[in-house]
Design an enzyme around this catalytic site. Sequence first.
Site, short mmCIF file in Angstrom:
data_model
loop_
_atom_site.label_atom_id
_atom_site.label_comp_id
_atom_site.label_asym_id
_atom_site.label_seq_id
_atom_site.Cartn_x
_atom_site.Cartn_y
_atom_site.Cartn_z
N HIS A 104 40.81 22.02 -38.19
CA HIS A 104 40.38 23.14 -39.03
C HIS A 104 39.89 22.63 -40.39
O HIS A 104 38.85 23.07 -40.89
CB HIS A 104 41.56 24.09 -39.31
CG HIS A 104 42.07 24.86 -38.12
ND1 HIS A 104 43.39 24.84 -37.74
CD2 HIS A 104 41.44 25.69 -37.26
CE1 HIS A 104 43.56 25.62 -36.68
NE2 HIS A 104 42.39 26.15 -36.36
N LYS B 292 48.44 36.94 -30.34
CA LYS B 292 49.35 35.81 -30.15
C LYS B 292 50.61 36.00 -31.00
O LYS B 292 50.53 36.48 -32.12
CB LYS B 292 48.67 34.51 -30.58
CG LYS B 292 47.39 34.24 -29.81
CD LYS B 292 46.64 33.07 -30.43
CE LYS B 292 45.25 32.94 -29.85
NZ LYS B 292 44.41 31.99 -30.59
N ARG C 99 35.10 22.80 -30.23
CA ARG C 99 35.53 21.42 -29.96
C ARG C 99 34.90 20.88 -28.69
O ARG C 99 34.52 19.73 -28.60
CB ARG C 99 37.06 21.37 -29.81
CG ARG C 99 37.81 21.63 -31.08
CD ARG C 99 39.23 22.02 -30.80
NE ARG C 99 39.29 23.25 -30.04
CZ ARG C 99 40.37 23.97 -29.83
NH1 ARG C 99 41.52 23.55 -30.30
NH2 ARG C 99 40.33 25.09 -29.15
N SER D 185 46.18 24.17 -32.44
CA SER D 185 47.47 24.59 -33.01
C SER D 185 48.50 24.73 -31.89
O SER D 185 49.67 24.37 -32.07
CB SER D 185 47.31 25.94 -33.72
OG SER D 185 46.34 25.86 -34.71
O1 PNS Z 1 42.21 30.89 -34.32
P1 PNS Z 1 41.89 31.93 -33.29
O2 PNS Z 1 43.16 32.56 -32.76
O3 PNS Z 1 41.00 31.41 -32.20
O4 PNS Z 1 41.06 33.08 -34.06
C1 PNS Z 1 40.64 34.24 -33.39
C2 PNS Z 1 40.19 35.30 -34.39
C3 PNS Z 1 41.31 35.60 -35.37
C4 PNS Z 1 38.99 34.81 -35.16
C5 PNS Z 1 39.81 36.59 -33.60
O5 PNS Z 1 40.86 36.95 -32.77
C6 PNS Z 1 39.47 37.76 -34.52
O6 PNS Z 1 38.39 37.81 -35.07
N1 PNS Z 1 40.43 38.70 -34.69
C7 PNS Z 1 40.27 39.84 -35.56
C8 PNS Z 1 40.13 41.14 -34.73
C9 PNS Z 1 38.71 41.28 -34.23
O7 PNS Z 1 37.77 41.46 -34.99
N2 PNS Z 1 38.56 41.17 -32.89
C10 PNS Z 1 37.28 41.24 -32.23
C11 PNS Z 1 36.67 39.86 -32.08
S1 PNS Z 1 35.11 39.93 -31.25
#
Ligand code: PNS
Length: 174
Positions: free
Chosen positions: A17, A41, A94, A132
């Site tokens: 990150h 999660k 990645r 993570s």
């Molecule tokens: O680190 P991660 O868990 O891969 O991040 C995922 C994240 C937080 C970027 C994604 O789940 C997100 O944007 N969540 C906010 C809710 C939302 O907007 N969901 C629709 C995504 S298309």
Amino acid sequence: MRRAIYPGSFDPVTNGHLDIIARGCKLFDEIIVAIAVNSDKLPLFTAFERREILLEALAEIDAGECRLIVEDFEGLLTKYAVERDVHAIVRGIRAISDYEYELQMALMNRRIEPKLETVFMMPAEAYSYVSSRLVKEVYRLGASVTGLVPRAVERRLKEKFERSHDGKPQSHAK
Ligand code: PNS
């Protein structure tokens, strides 16, 4: 002034990150590192802890002239990004296995908010396998994560897993 948002769970932040953030700093004047607090999660670290860890870790990277801000957000990323007057969403890819999920999210986000662009960035090869989830798993099972995460994370992992006698964290974060 080009402002980007780098959203994620950051549970916990890894050197992968941080590598993406440092690279993003070459493209943007300001990056909001945005911790999602309502992810599906079950997090190990609370949003507050993730924020503290990020602040400590970001102080150690070379951001050049780029301003780094750490915030948390609830609800739709696109809504939050528009409220914060952001021009782009940064996400790291990645390996090809990340691509499908990231493409789906990018296209859904674009459908909701067409003016927001998603910028995919590749971390250094050294971090191409670092996540993570794996960091938490191997640490919990006794392997070293030195070099994969900032020192702040190593310290917090140690504290978290020392608190219980069975090697498991006492409770899951909210
Ligand atoms: O680190 P991660 O868990 O891969 O991040 C995922 C994240 C937080 C970027 C994604 O789940 C997100 O944007 N969540 C906010 C809710 C939302 O907007 N969901 C629709 C995504 S298309």
